[in-house]
Design a protein around this motif. Structure first.
Motif, mmCIF file in Angstrom:
data_model
loop_
_atom_site.group_PDB
_atom_site.id
_atom_site.type_symbol
_atom_site.label_atom_id
_atom_site.label_comp_id
_atom_site.label_asym_id
_atom_site.label_seq_id
_atom_site.Cartn_x
_atom_site.Cartn_y
_atom_site.Cartn_z
ATOM 1 N N ARG A 51 -4.218 -5.292 28.579
ATOM 2 C CA ARG A 51 -4.807 -4.181 29.312
ATOM 3 C C ARG A 51 -5.249 -3.104 28.325
ATOM 4 O O ARG A 51 -4.434 -2.598 27.553
ATOM 5 N N GLU A 56 -8.368 -0.487 34.879
ATOM 6 C CA GLU A 56 -7.741 -1.118 36.034
ATOM 7 C C GLU A 56 -7.582 -2.611 35.811
ATOM 8 O O GLU A 56 -6.567 -3.194 36.153
ATOM 9 N N LYS A 57 -8.624 -3.206 35.274
ATOM 10 C CA LYS A 57 -8.607 -4.653 35.124
ATOM 11 C C LYS A 57 -8.014 -5.068 33.780
ATOM 12 O O LYS A 57 -7.987 -4.291 32.827
ATOM 13 N N THR A 59 -8.265 -7.344 30.372
ATOM 14 C CA THR A 59 -9.297 -7.925 29.522
ATOM 15 C C THR A 59 -8.840 -9.310 29.085
ATOM 16 O O THR A 59 -7.687 -9.492 28.674
ATOM 17 N N GLY A 101 -11.261 -15.041 36.094
ATOM 18 C CA GLY A 101 -11.976 -13.873 35.571
ATOM 19 C C GLY A 101 -13.483 -13.976 35.635
ATOM 20 O O GLY A 101 -14.048 -14.989 36.056
ATOM 21 N N GLU A 160 -13.016 -10.108 32.308
ATOM 22 C CA GLU A 160 -12.148 -9.171 33.013
ATOM 23 C C GLU A 160 -11.648 -9.819 34.284
ATOM 24 O O GLU A 160 -12.310 -10.691 34.861
ATOM 25 N N VAL A 161 -10.474 -9.376 34.691
ATOM 26 C CA VAL A 161 -9.890 -9.885 35.932
ATOM 27 C C VAL A 161 -8.923 -8.826 36.466
ATOM 28 O O VAL A 161 -8.222 -8.172 35.689
ATOM 29 N N ALA A 162 -8.938 -8.649 37.785
ATOM 30 C CA ALA A 162 -7.960 -7.738 38.392
ATOM 31 C C ALA A 162 -6.571 -8.341 38.198
ATOM 32 O O ALA A 162 -6.402 -9.553 38.329
ATOM 33 N N ARG A 165 -5.355 -10.805 40.592
ATOM 34 C CA ARG A 165 -6.161 -12.011 40.780
ATOM 35 C C ARG A 165 -5.976 -13.026 39.649
ATOM 36 O O ARG A 165 -6.451 -14.154 39.742
ATOM 37 N N GLN A 222 -13.709 -18.099 40.871
ATOM 38 C CA GLN A 222 -13.544 -16.766 41.451
ATOM 39 C C GLN A 222 -13.211 -16.855 42.937
ATOM 40 O O GLN A 222 -12.397 -16.090 43.447
#
Lengths: 346, 346
Positions: A51, A56-57, A59, A101, A160-162, A165, A222
């Motif tokens: 992070r 927020e997401k 890397t 991601g 990137e990914v939340a 998720r 996704q």
């Protein structure tokens, strides 16, 4: 140890130890060195993840190197420099996809023999740009150097990914179904034909395209991540026989795969190839391998078919770790797990 | 165009066009492809830079590829695999430093011949880990593959920098002083000696160490960035003759360098090498090249000496673009700018 004794050790060089063991050796060294708290996902998954403070997401960060006459030959039937550029980036996109991601920025390092035609280099760049545009990647730069040997392309890719998720290899649970997004062994069949020195029949085109121009399953990945029902995922780059054990190891589980359910390309059968063997041991398919609880199968299928993609192909189930990895036959017997994929250059 | 006519064109292949022109060609293609608004710093600086949504700091992203017998030889006097690993990462740290940044995460791709001894590979890893620990880098993973040719190491490195601290090549102003952090041409002198096939005198050790084990000026770069008084900065990887024109181009200025002020290593003179020529055209020094207004010289000097580092060596000044790039001699005459550095493999 005397030099003589040393050379009797079978694993004193890379050929003896093998790439996979070498990677494991480097990983062990890294983990021992410590200071890795900032990594949300450490070595052993499709990408690293961390992070950036304030973001927020998460890397994602991955790289993949392609070496001439190890991973490809310029003289292969159907090989073009555009496809070479495409594939160098596409294999990385597949790794970002496998984490759930979205790819963002890439750098491209290329080593080129002095006698490489500028046209050829330009076409590699065209393939890189085409792949970047297809998957929303920004090529942020890179390095270009001379090579006394063959062509080497190394792409490093961010994504990137939340955090909620992200899909790792480590979440599979006993009783989960094991599924893939499509046929296995197509790229390996293409490779076998290209390396066979025989005339390439027209039916082989689909297999050769699978090898030379892989299409990472980014949208599918996704959509799968968005269901919140996938417990573990990875991409199939080294073949099921090599990759499923990795997922099982990270998840601390076993698995049984039903041989009869393995999806194989029709062209492999038509051409008289050992399609099941290729599906098990062939690399570079870049299909997704993923797990979910049986009661969520309809949700998973809907997520994929809503994209116009094929529904998941269930190939087995997750078992307790002590059951190990097994292949089950239609007659109820089971086989031990086969050894994995070797790149053609090994 | 017929094949014959085509081969008369001097730039039809990489040898004819040259790496630098090829990189420029790729850059032009990328810029033409568009969709690059997310890049705060695009191609043409030491690293790319972008902002991960929500993050306070900018993320920096760079890569650097080293190819055996192009950038190094395993048989060089003083060359060890530990130094090879060190340098592969250190050159990237230098790029992050040149932006005023702090390095964070790296990936390492390595292609290795099958007969590479495991001991040798282990020592490359030791060098990578040593450099990572020295500069606060986390090695987040990578790729290891076989190579039918020589060793290739490509490192991609991320970094971070506060947006108000970032130092680009583009901010130099007419009247600024041009300075460097230390002697120039040491690495090139080392290279010349290693490639000369002659016995290496003990006085050469410092020069060979400069080539094989570069120490990026990370602390110095951060101290310079913290002054807020540096207008432009880059690292000297290809030599002053090649690199200063890049800074001038990005800043839209010219520059005059006073030959007599170029800092050269004492060992080069002692060994009878053309130290000034090496200082101008020799690459791989990884010193910082930076600009600042004359009234800020004391602030700049204090920032460096507070670290125990040498004060800046002023080598010239920024002039209007139309004045171009010049070398000035002690007798008041000026010379045209020399051509730049070629890697030994070119």
């Amino acid at each position: 140890m005397t030099p003589d004794a040393r050379h009797q050790t079978p694993d004193h060089n890379l050929a003896g130890l093998g790439e996979k063991n070498l990677i494991e050796r480097f990983r062990t060294r890294l983990l021992q060195a410590g200071g890795r708290e900032a990594l949300v996902v450490d070595v052993g998954d499709d990408t690293a993840a961390f992070r950036v403070p304030g973001a927020e997401k998460l890397t994602l960060f991955t790289c993949d190197m392609m070496v001439e006459n190890q991973h490809f030959r310029r003289g292969w039937y159907g090989m073009t420099p555009v496809k070479l550029g495409w594939k160098a980036l596409a294999t990385n996109v597949s790794d970002i996809a496998a984490m759930g991601g979205r790819p963002t920025f890439a750098l491209v390092s290329v080593a080129l023999p002095k006698d490489t035609e500028i046209d050829y280099i330009d076409q590699i760049h065209v393939g890189l740009v085409q792949c970047a545009q297809a998957y929303g990647v920004i090529l942020a730069g890179g390095d270009t150097v001379g090579s006394p040997g063959g062509i080497v392309i190394d792409v490093s890719l961010l994504g990137e990914v939340a955090p909620e998720r992200i899909l790792r290899r480590s979440g599979a649970k006993v009783g989960d179904l094991v599924a893939v997004t499509g046929p296995l062994g197509a790229a390996a069949a293409g490779l076998q034909l290209l390396e066979s020195q025989q005339a390439i029949p027209p039916e082989a085109d689909i297999l050769i395209t699978a090898l030379l121009e892989p299409k990472p399953k980014l949208r599918e990945a996704q959509a799968l991540a968005a269901t919140g029902k996938v417990t573990a995922m990875m991409d199939l780059s080294d073949g099921l026989a090599e990759d499923l054990p990795r997922l099982c190891q990270e998840s601390g589980v076993g698995a049984t795969v039903a041989l009869a359910t393995l999806p194989v390309p029709a062209a492999s059968r038509k051409l008289g190839l050992d399609a099941v063997q290729l599906a098990l041991q062939g690399g570079e398919d870049y299909q997704l391998l993923f797990c979910f609880a049986p009661e969520n199968e309809a949700i998973i299928a809907d997520a994929l078919t809503a994209l116009g993609s094929a529904p998941p192909v269930v190939i087995g189930e997750i078992t307790p770790a002590e059951a190990g990895l097994k292949l089950s036959r239609a007659d109820g017997t089971t086989d031990e797990w086969p050894v994995g994929f070797q790149h053609f250059g090994e």
